[in-house]
Design a protein around this motif. Structure first.
Motif, mmCIF file in Angstrom:
data_model
loop_
_atom_site.group_PDB
_atom_site.id
_atom_site.type_symbol
_atom_site.label_atom_id
_atom_site.label_comp_id
_atom_site.label_asym_id
_atom_site.label_seq_id
_atom_site.Cartn_x
_atom_site.Cartn_y
_atom_site.Cartn_z
ATOM 1 N N ARG A 33 0.845 -1.203 0.000
ATOM 2 C CA ARG A 33 0.000 0.000 0.000
ATOM 3 C C ARG A 33 0.873 1.243 0.000
ATOM 4 N N GLY A 34 0.258 2.383 0.164
ATOM 5 C CA GLY A 34 0.980 3.644 0.195
ATOM 6 C C GLY A 34 0.227 4.668 1.013
ATOM 7 N N TYR A 35 0.689 5.901 0.967
ATOM 8 C CA TYR A 35 0.013 6.988 1.670
ATOM 9 C C TYR A 35 -0.070 8.199 0.755
ATOM 10 N N ARG A 36 -1.029 9.073 1.036
ATOM 11 C CA ARG A 36 -1.230 10.288 0.239
ATOM 12 C C ARG A 36 -0.905 11.502 1.090
ATOM 13 N N LEU A 37 -0.118 12.403 0.513
ATOM 14 C CA LEU A 37 0.187 13.686 1.128
ATOM 15 C C LEU A 37 -0.677 14.734 0.445
ATOM 16 N N TRP A 38 -1.306 15.582 1.238
ATOM 17 C CA TRP A 38 -2.221 16.597 0.734
ATOM 18 C C TRP A 38 -1.836 17.915 1.383
ATOM 19 N N LEU A 39 -1.574 18.933 0.584
ATOM 20 C CA LEU A 39 -1.247 20.272 1.072
ATOM 21 C C LEU A 39 -2.277 21.243 0.523
ATOM 22 N N ALA A 40 -2.748 22.150 1.348
ATOM 23 C CA ALA A 40 -3.724 23.136 0.884
ATOM 24 C C ALA A 40 -3.439 24.483 1.524
ATOM 25 N N LEU A 41 -3.521 25.511 0.700
ATOM 26 C CA LEU A 41 -3.412 26.880 1.172
ATOM 27 C C LEU A 41 -4.783 27.495 0.955
ATOM 28 N N GLY A 42 -5.446 27.838 2.050
ATOM 29 C CA GLY A 42 -6.837 28.273 2.002
ATOM 30 C C GLY A 42 -7.042 29.654 1.434
ATOM 31 N N ALA A 43 -8.292 30.023 1.373
ATOM 32 C CA ALA A 43 -8.701 31.303 0.818
ATOM 33 C C ALA A 43 -7.934 32.435 1.492
#
Length: 152
Positions: free
Chosen positions: A69-79
């Motif tokens: 399996r693996g993992y997901r990296l998620w980055l977000a810069l909001g409004a």
């Protein structure tokens, strides 16, 4: 466009990547985060964010990613760049928690979430099927307080 409708529309910048269960994935995740922050012109304070990405990715690799399996990296810069959020999605069970005092001085492990809790404004764990999402975030200044994101 009506003014109220404009207020409801919020631009969010998101970057995501998937990593296999292999040692080099943590270094790749760090580089991915550093590149996203540079692209978003968020260079100041980036070292803290990249360190948290490294710690959360390492935890996912060691504790949350079964073989194959693996993992997901998620980055977000909001409004309006008010919140920077990092998420690591994995398929493992377990409930991450901060070690008392960041782990013993002579131990090699046990400091990851302690560092994340010290560097980020907030962190937590959410359910996901299968697995979990471990997240952390930094907020811009507000209510007279200044946060690390305001240094970006």
């Amino acid at each position: 466009m009506h003014e109220e409708a404009e207020l409801e529309i919020q631009a969010v910048r998101v970057r995501t990547a998937f990593y296999r269960r292999e040692r080099r994935s943590v270094a790749l995740a760090r580089e991915f985060a550093r590149t996203a922050l540079a692209d978003w012109d968020r260079k100041r304070g980036a070292d803290d964010v990249v360190l948290c990405v490294s710690e959360l990715s390492t935890n996912a690799l060691l504790h949350g990613v079964p073989p194959g399996r693996g993992y997901r990296l998620w980055l977000a810069l909001g409004a309006e760049d008010k919140v920077l959020r990092v998420e690591v999605h994995d398929s493992g069970d377990g409930e991450p928690r901060v070690s008392e005092g960041g782990g013993a001085a002579d131990e090699e492990r046990g400091r990851g979430l302690w560092l994340v809790s010290a560097l980020a404004d907030a962190w937590g764990v959410e359910e996901r099927l299968p697995g979990k999402i471990v997240w952390c975030e930094w907020r811009t200044e507000g209510e007279g307080e200044e946060s690390p994101l305001s240094e970006f």
